[in-house]
Scaffold this motif. Structure first.
Motif, PDB file in Angstrom:
ATOM      1  N   MET A 261     -11.641  -5.221  -9.488  1.00 33.01           N
ATOM      2  CA  MET A 261     -10.820  -4.754  -8.391  1.00 33.01           C
ATOM      3  C   MET A 261     -10.250  -5.899  -7.553  1.00 33.01           C
ATOM      4  SD  MET A 261     -11.475  -1.594  -6.098  1.00 33.01           S
ATOM      5  CE  MET A 261     -10.257  -0.999  -5.051  1.00 33.01           C
ATOM      6  N   PRO A 262     -10.998  -6.944  -7.309  1.00 37.10           N
ATOM      7  CA  PRO A 262     -10.441  -8.043  -6.527  1.00 37.10           C
ATOM      8  C   PRO A 262      -9.192  -8.642  -7.167  1.00 37.10           C
ATOM      9  CG  PRO A 262     -12.816  -8.368  -6.801  1.00 37.10           C
ATOM     10  CD  PRO A 262     -12.424  -7.178  -7.631  1.00 37.10           C
ATOM     11  N   SER A 263      -9.075  -8.642  -8.493  1.00 31.25           N
ATOM     12  CA  SER A 263      -7.888  -9.207  -9.134  1.00 31.25           C
ATOM     13  C   SER A 263      -6.678  -8.287  -8.956  1.00 31.25           C
ATOM     14  CB  SER A 263      -8.149  -9.470 -10.611  1.00 31.25           C
ATOM     15  OG  SER A 263      -8.386  -8.236 -11.272  1.00 31.25           O
ATOM     16  N   GLU A 264      -6.918  -7.006  -8.731  1.00 31.29           N
ATOM     17  CA  GLU A 264      -5.823  -6.054  -8.520  1.00 31.29           C
ATOM     18  C   GLU A 264      -5.194  -6.214  -7.148  1.00 31.29           C
ATOM     19  OE1 GLU A 264      -7.035  -2.049  -9.222  1.00 31.29           O
ATOM     20  OE2 GLU A 264      -7.806  -2.488 -11.210  1.00 31.29           O
ATOM     21  N   LEU A 265      -5.959  -6.652  -6.181  1.00 30.30           N
ATOM     22  CA  LEU A 265      -5.469  -6.757  -4.805  1.00 30.30           C
ATOM     23  C   LEU A 265      -4.293  -7.710  -4.681  1.00 30.30           C
ATOM     24  CD1 LEU A 265      -5.939  -5.667  -1.976  1.00 30.30           C
ATOM     25  CD2 LEU A 265      -7.507  -7.557  -1.590  1.00 30.30           C
ATOM     26  N   PRO A 266      -4.332  -8.920  -5.223  1.00 33.17           N
ATOM     27  CA  PRO A 266      -3.160  -9.791  -5.119  1.00 33.17           C
ATOM     28  C   PRO A 266      -1.944  -9.214  -5.846  1.00 33.17           C
ATOM     29  CG  PRO A 266      -5.083 -11.095  -5.658  1.00 33.17           C
ATOM     30  CD  PRO A 266      -5.485  -9.649  -5.753  1.00 33.17           C
ATOM     31  N   ALA A 267      -2.150  -8.560  -6.970  1.00 33.08           N
ATOM     32  CA  ALA A 267      -1.030  -7.965  -7.702  1.00 33.08           C
ATOM     33  C   ALA A 267      -0.415  -6.827  -6.886  1.00 33.08           C
ATOM     34  CB  ALA A 267      -1.498  -7.454  -9.059  1.00 33.08           C
ATOM     35  N   GLN A 268      -1.266  -6.030  -6.236  1.00 34.02           N
ATOM     36  CA  GLN A 268      -0.758  -4.937  -5.397  1.00 34.02           C
ATOM     37  C   GLN A 268       0.005  -5.492  -4.195  1.00 34.02           C
ATOM     38  OE1 GLN A 268      -4.195  -2.631  -4.395  1.00 34.02           O
ATOM     39  NE2 GLN A 268      -4.141  -1.417  -6.290  1.00 34.02           N
ATOM     40  N   LEU A 269      -0.535  -6.545  -3.604  1.00 35.11           N
ATOM     41  CA  LEU A 269       0.143  -7.161  -2.462  1.00 35.11           C
ATOM     42  C   LEU A 269       1.491  -7.747  -2.885  1.00 35.11           C
ATOM     43  CD1 LEU A 269      -2.743  -8.940  -0.534  1.00 35.11           C
ATOM     44  CD2 LEU A 269      -1.440  -6.950   0.172  1.00 35.11           C
ATOM     45  N   GLU A 270       1.519  -8.393  -4.033  1.00 39.08           N
ATOM     46  CA  GLU A 270       2.766  -8.974  -4.515  1.00 39.08           C
ATOM     47  C   GLU A 270       3.788  -7.863  -4.788  1.00 39.08           C
ATOM     48  OE1 GLU A 270       4.504 -11.760  -8.108  1.00 39.08           O
ATOM     49  OE2 GLU A 270       2.338 -11.650  -7.800  1.00 39.08           O
ATOM     50  N   GLN A 271       3.331  -6.767  -5.376  1.00 42.17           N
ATOM     51  CA  GLN A 271       4.221  -5.653  -5.661  1.00 42.17           C
ATOM     52  C   GLN A 271       4.777  -5.070  -4.353  1.00 42.17           C
ATOM     53  OE1 GLN A 271       2.378  -2.449  -7.814  1.00 42.17           O
ATOM     54  NE2 GLN A 271       4.269  -1.252  -7.910  1.00 42.17           N
ATOM     55  N   ARG A 272       3.928  -4.935  -3.347  1.00 44.67           N
ATOM     56  CA  ARG A 272       4.377  -4.418  -2.052  1.00 44.67           C
ATOM     57  C   ARG A 272       5.369  -5.361  -1.389  1.00 44.67           C
ATOM     58  NH1 ARG A 272      -0.076  -2.427   1.861  1.00 44.67           N
ATOM     59  NH2 ARG A 272       1.787  -1.681   2.886  1.00 44.67           N
ATOM     60  N   ILE A 273       5.120  -6.655  -1.490  1.00 44.51           N
ATOM     61  CA  ILE A 273       6.026  -7.644  -0.897  1.00 44.51           C
ATOM     62  C   ILE A 273       7.389  -7.584  -1.591  1.00 44.51           C
ATOM     63  CG2 ILE A 273       6.475 -10.120  -0.663  1.00 44.51           C
ATOM     64  CD1 ILE A 273       3.447 -10.446  -0.091  1.00 44.51           C
ATOM     65  N   VAL A 274       7.391  -7.485  -2.917  1.00 52.95           N
ATOM     66  CA  VAL A 274       8.644  -7.395  -3.666  1.00 52.95           C
ATOM     67  C   VAL A 274       9.393  -6.131  -3.257  1.00 52.95           C
ATOM     68  CG1 VAL A 274       9.617  -7.038  -5.976  1.00 52.95           C
ATOM     69  CG2 VAL A 274       7.881  -8.800  -5.605  1.00 52.95           C
ATOM     70  N   GLU A 275       8.664  -5.019  -3.125  1.00 58.57           N
ATOM     71  CA  GLU A 275       9.291  -3.756  -2.719  1.00 58.57           C
ATOM     72  C   GLU A 275       9.877  -3.871  -1.311  1.00 58.57           C
ATOM     73  OE1 GLU A 275       7.938   0.767  -1.680  1.00 58.57           O
ATOM     74  OE2 GLU A 275       6.908  -0.220  -3.361  1.00 58.57           O
TER      75      GLU A 275
ATOM     76  N   GLU B 133      10.839  -6.655   0.223  1.00 61.77           N
ATOM     77  CA  GLU B 133      11.989  -7.559   0.163  1.00 61.77           C
ATOM     78  C   GLU B 133      13.206  -6.848  -0.418  1.00 61.77           C
ATOM     79  OE1 GLU B 133      10.363 -10.837  -2.084  1.00 61.77           O
ATOM     80  OE2 GLU B 133       9.844 -11.944  -0.260  1.00 61.77           O
ATOM     81  N   THR B 134      12.989  -5.997  -1.404  1.00 59.06           N
ATOM     82  CA  THR B 134      14.088  -5.236  -1.997  1.00 59.06           C
ATOM     83  C   THR B 134      14.680  -4.277  -0.964  1.00 59.06           C
ATOM     84  OG1 THR B 134      13.022  -5.369  -4.161  1.00 59.06           O
ATOM     85  CG2 THR B 134      14.733  -3.691  -3.885  1.00 59.06           C
ATOM     86  N   ARG B 135      13.818  -3.580  -0.261  1.00 58.61           N
ATOM     87  CA  ARG B 135      14.292  -2.664   0.783  1.00 58.61           C
ATOM     88  C   ARG B 135      15.068  -3.413   1.855  1.00 58.61           C
ATOM     89  NH1 ARG B 135       9.271   1.364   2.282  1.00 58.61           N
ATOM     90  NH2 ARG B 135       9.093   2.359   0.233  1.00 58.61           N
ATOM     91  N   LEU B 136      14.560  -4.575   2.248  1.00 57.45           N
ATOM     92  CA  LEU B 136      15.235  -5.380   3.266  1.00 57.45           C
ATOM     93  C   LEU B 136      16.617  -5.812   2.788  1.00 57.45           C
ATOM     94  CD1 LEU B 136      15.169  -6.837   5.994  1.00 57.45           C
ATOM     95  CD2 LEU B 136      14.080  -8.765   4.824  1.00 57.45           C
ATOM     96  N   ALA B 137      16.723  -6.198   1.530  1.00 56.68           N
ATOM     97  CA  ALA B 137      18.013  -6.618   0.994  1.00 56.68           C
ATOM     98  C   ALA B 137      19.004  -5.456   1.031  1.00 56.68           C
ATOM     99  CB  ALA B 137      17.852  -7.134  -0.431  1.00 56.68           C
ATOM    100  N   PHE B 138      18.561  -4.258   0.650  1.00 54.38           N
ATOM    101  CA  PHE B 138      19.442  -3.093   0.697  1.00 54.38           C
ATOM    102  C   PHE B 138      19.837  -2.754   2.133  1.00 54.38           C
ATOM    103  CE2 PHE B 138      17.791  -1.969  -3.619  1.00 54.38           C
ATOM    104  CZ  PHE B 138      19.014  -1.911  -4.258  1.00 54.38           C
ATOM    105  N   GLN B 139      18.901  -2.876   3.051  1.00 45.89           N
ATOM    106  CA  GLN B 139      19.204  -2.588   4.459  1.00 45.89           C
ATOM    107  C   GLN B 139      20.188  -3.613   5.020  1.00 45.89           C
ATOM    108  OE1 GLN B 139      15.435  -2.275   6.456  1.00 45.89           O
ATOM    109  NE2 GLN B 139      15.068  -0.201   5.696  1.00 45.89           N
ATOM    110  N   GLU B 140      20.029  -4.871   4.650  1.00 43.72           N
ATOM    111  CA  GLU B 140      20.967  -5.898   5.107  1.00 43.72           C
ATOM    112  C   GLU B 140      22.368  -5.626   4.568  1.00 43.72           C
ATOM    113  OE1 GLU B 140      19.089  -9.523   3.813  1.00 43.72           O
ATOM    114  OE2 GLU B 140      18.030  -9.773   5.720  1.00 43.72           O
ATOM    115  N   GLN B 141      22.462  -5.221   3.298  1.00 44.70           N
ATOM    116  CA  GLN B 141      23.756  -4.903   2.702  1.00 44.70           C
ATOM    117  C   GLN B 141      24.381  -3.692   3.392  1.00 44.70           C
ATOM    118  OE1 GLN B 141      25.592  -6.607   0.575  1.00 44.70           O
ATOM    119  NE2 GLN B 141      27.206  -5.071   0.701  1.00 44.70           N
ATOM    120  N   ALA B 142      23.562  -2.678   3.661  1.00 43.22           N
ATOM    121  CA  ALA B 142      24.064  -1.485   4.355  1.00 43.22           C
ATOM    122  C   ALA B 142      24.548  -1.855   5.751  1.00 43.22           C
ATOM    123  CB  ALA B 142      22.975  -0.419   4.426  1.00 43.22           C
ATOM    124  N   LEU B 143      23.839  -2.732   6.418  1.00 38.19           N
ATOM    125  CA  LEU B 143      24.233  -3.163   7.753  1.00 38.19           C
ATOM    126  C   LEU B 143      25.571  -3.905   7.724  1.00 38.19           C
ATOM    127  CD1 LEU B 143      23.349  -3.242  10.711  1.00 38.19           C
ATOM    128  CD2 LEU B 143      22.175  -5.380  10.219  1.00 38.19           C
TER     129      LEU B 143
END
Length: 75
Positions: free
Chosen positions: A1-15, A17-27
């Motif tokens: 389980m400890p090895s899953e935590l960094p992967a989950q965090l990285e996935q959340r960060i990527v998500e 960042e993607t949302r932020l990019a779309f929001q910046e474009q919409a703005l």
């Protein structure tokens, strides 16, 4: 389980960042649309002003000053 935590965090960060990019474009798109709308409103206001000026001028031609009118024939 400890090895899953960094992967989950990285996935959340990527998500996030993607949302932020779309929001910046919409703005940016909304800002461009607002600027275009303001320009169009200013142009419409100018057209309306010119139309009202022309209407006032043409009204003056139809309704002449009574003091400039010749007296009626019965005088």
């Amino acid at each position: 389980m400890p090895s899953e935590l960094p992967a989950q965090l990285e996935q959340r960060i990527v998500e996030l960042e993607t949302r932020l990019a779309f929001q910046e474009q919409a703005l940016v798109e909304l800002n461009d649309a607002l600027a275009a709308s303001r320009i169009e409103a200013a142009e419409n206001a100018e057209v309306l002003r010119r139309t009202l000026d022309a209407l006032k001028q043409s009204r003056g031609e139809f309704y002449a000053d009574p003091s400039e009118e010749p007296p009626p024939p019965h005088y």
